[in-house]
Design a protein around this motif. Structure first.
Motif, mmCIF file in Angstrom:
data_model
loop_
_atom_site.group_PDB
_atom_site.id
_atom_site.type_symbol
_atom_site.label_atom_id
_atom_site.label_comp_id
_atom_site.label_asym_id
_atom_site.label_seq_id
_atom_site.Cartn_x
_atom_site.Cartn_y
_atom_site.Cartn_z
ATOM 1 N N GLU A 174 -48.879 22.997 81.391
ATOM 2 C CA GLU A 174 -48.643 22.204 82.588
ATOM 3 C C GLU A 174 -47.521 22.893 83.365
ATOM 4 O O GLU A 174 -46.512 23.272 82.782
ATOM 5 N N ALA A 175 -47.712 23.058 84.656
ATOM 6 C CA ALA A 175 -46.760 23.847 85.460
ATOM 7 C C ALA A 175 -45.284 23.456 85.253
ATOM 8 O O ALA A 175 -44.454 24.329 84.991
ATOM 9 N N PRO A 176 -44.930 22.163 85.350
ATOM 10 C CA PRO A 176 -43.497 21.827 85.206
ATOM 11 C C PRO A 176 -42.909 22.256 83.856
ATOM 12 O O PRO A 176 -41.769 22.704 83.783
ATOM 13 N N THR A 177 -43.692 22.113 82.787
ATOM 14 C CA THR A 177 -43.207 22.488 81.450
ATOM 15 C C THR A 177 -43.004 23.993 81.358
ATOM 16 O O THR A 177 -42.028 24.476 80.787
ATOM 17 N N LEU A 192 -39.477 27.227 81.058
ATOM 18 C CA LEU A 192 -39.292 28.344 80.122
ATOM 19 C C LEU A 192 -38.962 29.659 80.831
ATOM 20 O O LEU A 192 -38.653 30.650 80.189
ATOM 21 N N ALA A 193 -39.084 29.654 82.157
ATOM 22 C CA ALA A 193 -38.922 30.913 82.894
ATOM 23 C C ALA A 193 -37.493 31.440 82.823
ATOM 24 O O ALA A 193 -36.533 30.671 82.793
ATOM 25 N N CYS A 194 -37.388 32.788 82.765
ATOM 26 C CA CYS A 194 -36.077 33.443 82.708
ATOM 27 C C CYS A 194 -35.686 33.902 84.097
ATOM 28 O O CYS A 194 -35.337 35.062 84.299
ATOM 29 N N ALA A 195 -35.833 33.039 85.075
ATOM 30 C CA ALA A 195 -35.526 33.440 86.444
ATOM 31 C C ALA A 195 -35.082 32.207 87.191
ATOM 32 O O ALA A 195 -35.216 31.086 86.685
ATOM 33 N N ASP A 196 -34.578 32.410 88.386
ATOM 34 C CA ASP A 196 -34.168 31.264 89.182
ATOM 35 C C ASP A 196 -35.415 30.642 89.793
ATOM 36 O O ASP A 196 -36.079 31.245 90.642
ATOM 37 N N THR A 197 -35.753 29.452 89.349
ATOM 38 C CA THR A 197 -37.012 28.830 89.790
ATOM 39 C C THR A 197 -36.781 27.762 90.848
ATOM 40 O O THR A 197 -37.692 27.015 91.169
ATOM 41 N N PHE A 198 -35.562 27.724 91.397
ATOM 42 C CA PHE A 198 -35.231 26.629 92.312
ATOM 43 C C PHE A 198 -36.188 26.552 93.504
ATOM 44 O O PHE A 198 -36.704 25.490 93.827
ATOM 45 N N TYR A 237 -38.820 23.577 94.347
ATOM 46 C CA TYR A 237 -38.723 22.840 95.609
ATOM 47 C C TYR A 237 -40.093 22.807 96.293
ATOM 48 O O TYR A 237 -40.546 21.759 96.744
ATOM 49 N N VAL A 238 -40.762 23.962 96.321
ATOM 50 C CA VAL A 238 -42.102 24.044 96.932
ATOM 51 C C VAL A 238 -43.075 23.155 96.155
ATOM 52 O O VAL A 238 -43.890 22.438 96.741
ATOM 53 N N MET A 239 -42.968 23.205 94.827
ATOM 54 C CA MET A 239 -43.839 22.394 93.981
ATOM 55 C C MET A 239 -43.626 20.904 94.276
ATOM 56 O O MET A 239 -44.574 20.121 94.339
ATOM 57 N N TYR A 240 -42.375 20.552 94.476
ATOM 58 C CA TYR A 240 -42.016 19.170 94.778
ATOM 59 C C TYR A 240 -42.649 18.736 96.096
ATOM 60 O O TYR A 240 -43.259 17.669 96.193
#
Length: 308
Positions: free
Chosen positions: A182-185, A189-195, A199-202
Motif C-alpha cells: 500500500e503506497a502510504p506504508t 520505508l523510503a530512504c529519501a525526503d518524501t515530503f 503532499y501530492v498524495m494527500y
C-alpha cells in the motif's frame, strides 16, 4: 527465518510481514478472511451474471452496479491470493514489480469505486427526485461516460502513485508491516525526503475521496429531503431502505479509505492500518452485493428465474 531471509535477500524484494501469525486463533481468522473473500467473489460474479442475463436489469442503475461488482472482484483478487500464498508457504517476499502492480490495481479499483459510488448516488438522486426526467437526465451515454471516467481517473491515480512510490530508494530494511503493498506504508520505508510526494498524495486523496464523498452526501441529502416530503408511508419506505443501505456501504468504504490515505505519517500505527485495510479490501466487497441487491425485489426475481 526472517534473519536468514534478510541476509540472503540480496535482491531488492520486499518482505510482507502479513496480517496473521501461525497461532490457532490467527489460523481461524485467516480461514474466516478466506471464506469472506470467496463469498465476495461468488456474490459479485453472481450479480454480474444476473445483470447480464436478465433483460429487466439492463438499466443504468444495474449497469453501474455490475461495474461495482467487477471492481470488487478485481480488488479481492489483487490482494487475497498473494496474502494466502505467502501465509501458507511461509515465503514472505514480494518483488518490486508485483508490489507496483498491487499499488496500481488497488488505487485504480479503489479510486474508480469512489467515483462509481458518486455516479450511483447521482443515479438514485435522479430516480427519486426527478423520476419523469430520468431517461433524459440519466441517459445511457452519460452512464457510459461516468463509468469510463471512473476507470480512467482511478487508473491515472494508480499509475502515478505506483511509479512515484517505486522510484524512491529504499533503506536496508525491506520489511513491510502489512499484508499487501500500500503506497502510504511503502513511502514510510523510503530512504529519501518524501515530503513533496506525500503532499501530492494527500492532495490526490482529497480529490479522489472527498470530492466524490461530498457529491454522495449532497445526493443523499436531497433524496432524504424529497422522501420526507412524500405523503404516503409506502412511498417513503422503498427509497428510504435503498438509500440507508447504500449509505452504510459508502460510509464503511470511505471511512476506511480516508483513515488510511489521509492520516499524517506521525499518527500511523501499522496494526491499525492493517485492520482498517481489511475493511475496504475484503469486507466491503462482500457487503456490496448483499446490500445493493438482496434487498431488491428485481434482483430477487432475476435470481429466481435463473435458479428455476
Amino acid at each position: 527465518s526472517l534473519k536468514i531471509m534478510k541476509n540472503g535477500n540480496t535482491t531488492s524484494d520486499f518482505i510482507l510481514l502479513g496480517l496473521f501469525n501461525h497461532t490457532e486463533a490467527h489460523l481461524f481468522l485467516f480461514a474466516m478472511v478466506l471464506t469472506i473473500a470467496f463469498a465476495s467473489l461468488v456474490g459479485n460474479a453472481l450479480m454480474i451474471l444476473l445483470i447480464h442475463q436478465d433483460a429487466r436489469l439492463h438499466t443504468p442503475m444495474y449497469f453501474l452496479l455490475s461495474q461495482l461488482s467487477l471492481m470488487d472482484m478485481m480488488l479481492v483478487s489483487t490482494i487475497v491470493p498473494k496474502m494466502a500464498t505467502n501465509y501458507l508457504t511461509g515465503k514472505m517476499s514480494i518483488s518490486p514489480a508485483e508490489c507496483g502492480l498491487q499499488i496500481f490495481f488497488l488505487l485504480t479499483l479503489g479510486g474508480g469505486e469512489c467515483f462509481l459510488l458518486a455516479a450511483m448516488s447521482y443515479d438514485r438522486y435522479v430516480a427519486v427526485c426527478h423520476p419523469l426526467r430520468y431517461p433524459a437526465l440519466m441517459s445511457w451515454q452519460l452512464c457510459l461516460k461516468m463509468t469510463v471516467g471512473s476507470w480512467v481517473l482511478g487508473a491515472a491515480d494508480g499509475l502515478m502513485q505506483a511509479a512515484a512510490t517505486l522510484s524512491f530508494p529504499f533503506c536496508d530494511a525491506h520489511e513491510i508491516n502489512h499484508f499487501f503493498c500500500e503506497a502510504p506504508t511503502l513511502v514510510g520505508l523510503a530512504c529519501a525526503d518524501t515530503f513533496v510526494f506525500e503532499y501530492v498524495m494527500y492532495v490526490c486523496c482529497v480529490l479522489m475521496l472527498l470530492v466524490p464523498f461530498s457529491l454522495i452526501l449532497i445526493s443523499y441529502s436531497l433524496i432524504l429531503a424529497a422522501v420526507l416530503q412524500m405523503h404516503s408511508r409506502e412511498g417513503r419506505k422503498k427509497p428510504f431502505a435503498t438509500c440507508s443501505s447504500h449509505l452504510s456501504v459508502v460510509g464503511l468504504f470511505y471511512g476506511a479509505a480516508i483513515f488510511t490515505y489521509m492520516q499524517p505519517k506521525s499518527y500511523r500505527s501499522a496494526h491499525h492500518d492493517k485492520v482498517v485495510s481489511v475493511f475496504y479490501t475484503i469486507f466491503t466487497p462482500v457487503l456490496n452485493p448483499l446490500i445493493y441487491s438482496l434487498r431488491n425485489s428485481e434482483v430477487k426475481d432475476a435470481l429466481r428465474k435463473l435458479t428455476v
